[in-house]
Structure formats: structure tokens, C-alpha cells
Design a protein around this motif. Sequence first.
Motif, mmCIF file in Angstrom:
data_model
loop_
_atom_site.group_PDB
_atom_site.id
_atom_site.type_symbol
_atom_site.label_atom_id
_atom_site.label_comp_id
_atom_site.label_asym_id
_atom_site.label_seq_id
_atom_site.Cartn_x
_atom_site.Cartn_y
_atom_site.Cartn_z
ATOM 1 N N MET A 255 -13.425 -4.758 -14.711
ATOM 2 C CA MET A 255 -12.827 -4.936 -13.388
ATOM 3 C C MET A 255 -11.414 -5.491 -13.516
ATOM 4 O O MET A 255 -11.147 -6.342 -14.360
ATOM 5 N N VAL A 256 -10.528 -5.011 -12.667
ATOM 6 C CA VAL A 256 -9.166 -5.529 -12.650
ATOM 7 C C VAL A 256 -9.159 -6.937 -12.077
ATOM 8 O O VAL A 256 -10.119 -7.388 -11.453
ATOM 9 N N ASP A 257 -8.042 -7.642 -12.277
ATOM 10 C CA ASP A 257 -7.916 -9.004 -11.754
ATOM 11 C C ASP A 257 -7.657 -9.031 -10.246
ATOM 12 O O ASP A 257 -8.071 -9.972 -9.559
ATOM 13 N N PHE A 258 -6.958 -8.007 -9.753
ATOM 14 C CA PHE A 258 -6.582 -7.984 -8.339
ATOM 15 C C PHE A 258 -6.781 -6.589 -7.759
ATOM 16 O O PHE A 258 -6.467 -5.589 -8.405
ATOM 17 N N THR A 259 -7.274 -6.541 -6.544
ATOM 18 C CA THR A 259 -7.334 -5.306 -5.773
ATOM 19 C C THR A 259 -6.513 -5.507 -4.509
ATOM 20 O O THR A 259 -6.673 -6.512 -3.814
ATOM 21 N N LEU A 260 -5.621 -4.550 -4.234
ATOM 22 C CA LEU A 260 -4.777 -4.637 -3.041
ATOM 23 C C LEU A 260 -5.148 -3.521 -2.083
ATOM 24 O O LEU A 260 -5.014 -2.334 -2.404
ATOM 25 N N HIS A 261 -5.647 -3.879 -0.915
ATOM 26 C CA HIS A 261 -5.917 -2.912 0.145
ATOM 27 C C HIS A 261 -4.582 -2.605 0.822
ATOM 28 O O HIS A 261 -3.950 -3.502 1.401
ATOM 29 N N CYS A 262 -4.184 -1.338 0.772
ATOM 30 C CA CYS A 262 -2.793 -1.030 1.107
ATOM 31 C C CYS A 262 -2.630 0.456 1.388
ATOM 32 O O CYS A 262 -3.550 1.256 1.200
ATOM 33 N N PHE A 263 -1.437 0.827 1.814
ATOM 34 C CA PHE A 263 -1.031 2.234 1.885
ATOM 35 C C PHE A 263 0.488 2.274 1.797
ATOM 36 O O PHE A 263 1.189 1.325 2.165
ATOM 37 N N THR A 264 1.001 3.385 1.276
ATOM 38 C CA THR A 264 2.404 3.429 0.879
ATOM 39 C C THR A 264 3.385 3.323 2.034
ATOM 40 O O THR A 264 4.530 2.899 1.853
ATOM 41 N N GLU A 265 2.964 3.703 3.252
ATOM 42 C CA GLU A 265 3.876 3.632 4.399
ATOM 43 C C GLU A 265 4.073 2.220 4.919
ATOM 44 O O GLU A 265 4.920 2.006 5.793
ATOM 45 N N ASP B 47 -2.716 -7.261 -13.668
ATOM 46 C CA ASP B 47 -3.758 -6.260 -13.853
ATOM 47 C C ASP B 47 -4.343 -5.990 -12.468
ATOM 48 O O ASP B 47 -5.153 -6.773 -11.963
ATOM 49 N N TRP B 48 -3.914 -4.921 -11.839
ATOM 50 C CA TRP B 48 -4.271 -4.692 -10.449
ATOM 51 C C TRP B 48 -4.433 -3.215 -10.164
ATOM 52 O O TRP B 48 -3.984 -2.364 -10.938
ATOM 53 N N GLU B 49 -5.050 -2.920 -9.043
ATOM 54 C CA GLU B 49 -5.164 -1.546 -8.589
ATOM 55 C C GLU B 49 -5.087 -1.510 -7.067
ATOM 56 O O GLU B 49 -5.525 -2.446 -6.388
ATOM 57 N N PRO B 50 -4.525 -0.431 -6.515
ATOM 58 C CA PRO B 50 -4.491 -0.279 -5.056
ATOM 59 C C PRO B 50 -5.792 0.317 -4.551
ATOM 60 O O PRO B 50 -6.419 1.145 -5.227
ATOM 61 N N HIS B 51 -6.192 -0.104 -3.374
ATOM 62 C CA HIS B 51 -7.334 0.494 -2.676
ATOM 63 C C HIS B 51 -6.791 1.105 -1.395
ATOM 64 O O HIS B 51 -6.260 0.398 -0.535
ATOM 65 N N PRO C 52 -1.157 4.594 -2.588
ATOM 66 C CA PRO C 52 -1.467 5.892 -1.990
ATOM 67 C C PRO C 52 -1.074 5.943 -0.521
ATOM 68 O O PRO C 52 -0.929 4.911 0.134
ATOM 69 N N SER C 53 -0.908 7.130 -0.009
ATOM 70 C CA SER C 53 -0.552 7.298 1.406
ATOM 71 C C SER C 53 -1.715 6.934 2.308
ATOM 72 O O SER C 53 -2.881 7.173 1.990
#
Length: 217
Positions: free
Chosen positions: A1-11, A28-32, A207-208
Motif C-alpha cells: 500500500m502507498v503512504d498517501f491516497t489523494l481523492h482528486c481530479f485534474t480539473e 509515495d502516493w497515488e491519485p484516486h 485523472p480527469s
Amino acid sequence: MVDFTLHCFTESGNAYKAALMLELCGADWEPHRVAFFSGETRRPEFRDLNEMGEVPVLIDHTRRPDLVISQSGVILYHLGEHFGQFMPESEDEKREVMRWILWDNHKLTSYSATYRFLRIFAGKGDTPEAEFLYSRARSAWRVLDEHLADRDWVAADRPTIADFSLAGYLFWPAQIGMVTDDFPAIPRWLDRLRRLKGFKLPEDLMPSGQEQDTATA
């Protein structure tokens, strides 16, 4: 598992503030992906995550249990403390950083983002409401431009979380209607941000939030 997850969108420029901070800190992160334009932030599942119904939302998996944080300014401060980077180094700097982050959320981002949404995504750029927001945004850009006229960074002699907060929507000058020749210090400052190690633009980090067949930005 990554250290951080960011709930987001590119706009979202507010989400970009957090994503850029994560990237510059080498996290160490990933976008959701949040499907904002399909109404995801209005759904009960998202409101359980953030009752305000907004992005960004950061999940810090280094804490037990996971720490859930919303509001970009708070996320920036949390990440700055976690990584020990881009933070104020004195009480005077702390006050200055907070002063500009609060002003950004109340004035600069508030007017710029809302005008951009009406103009680009809602097709209401020629309404009286949009014109009012645009005039207020221009006033805020002028304040920032004059502040940066004789300095490289907003709140200290180096980049801080205040810079990342203020820059969130300004990498879309055409979308917010900014004629950069009218505000010459701002593009010079944005160029300095671009030269930071690890810098990426929103579309390279998230991601969009639009569905593929309707995406326009």
C-alpha cells in the motif's frame, strides 16, 4: 500500500495544490479519481469521506488508523510537517504563510476558480455573475502581482506551502481569463515553480473528473 491516497481530479486546482506538494516532497502516493462531473461528490459515499463534499481529500496511511484530511490548506500544512519541507522556519514566516493561504482561499482561489467553472464548464461566462467574479479575480491577481514585483517567493526567501496554495489555478491563465502581460510578475513566479525538482502540471498528476466522451479540458 502507498503512504498517501489523494481523492482528486485534474480539473481541480485545489486538488492540484495537494498533488503538487506530494510530488515535490517525493511522497509515495497515488491519485484516486473522483468523477466530479458525474456528481460523485454529492453522493452519500463521498460525503461519508468528506461531509463538505469537496476535493481534495487526503488519506494518510502512515497513521493508524488512517488519517483523513480535507481542505487544501490543511493538507499542505500536514504534508509540510510530515516531510519537513516547504514550511515556515520562524514565527514571522509562519504568520506570513498563513496570511497568504487564508487570503488565497478567501480571495484568489475563491474568485478565480468560481469564474473558471462558470466560464469553462457551465457555459455562463457572459453572465453578470461571471463578470462580477472576473472583476474580483483581477483585483486579487493585481494584489499578488504587486507583492511579487520585487521578490521571488510569496512568504519567505524560498518556496513554501503558501506558493503552492496560491498557484493552484494560475497555471490555467487562458481558462481564468488572465492576460499575463497585465500581470508580469505572476508568470515569472510560475516559471520559478516550474523549475522546482519534481514539478508537474495537473494533467500529469491526476485523472480527469470528466467522462471520456465529454471531457473538454
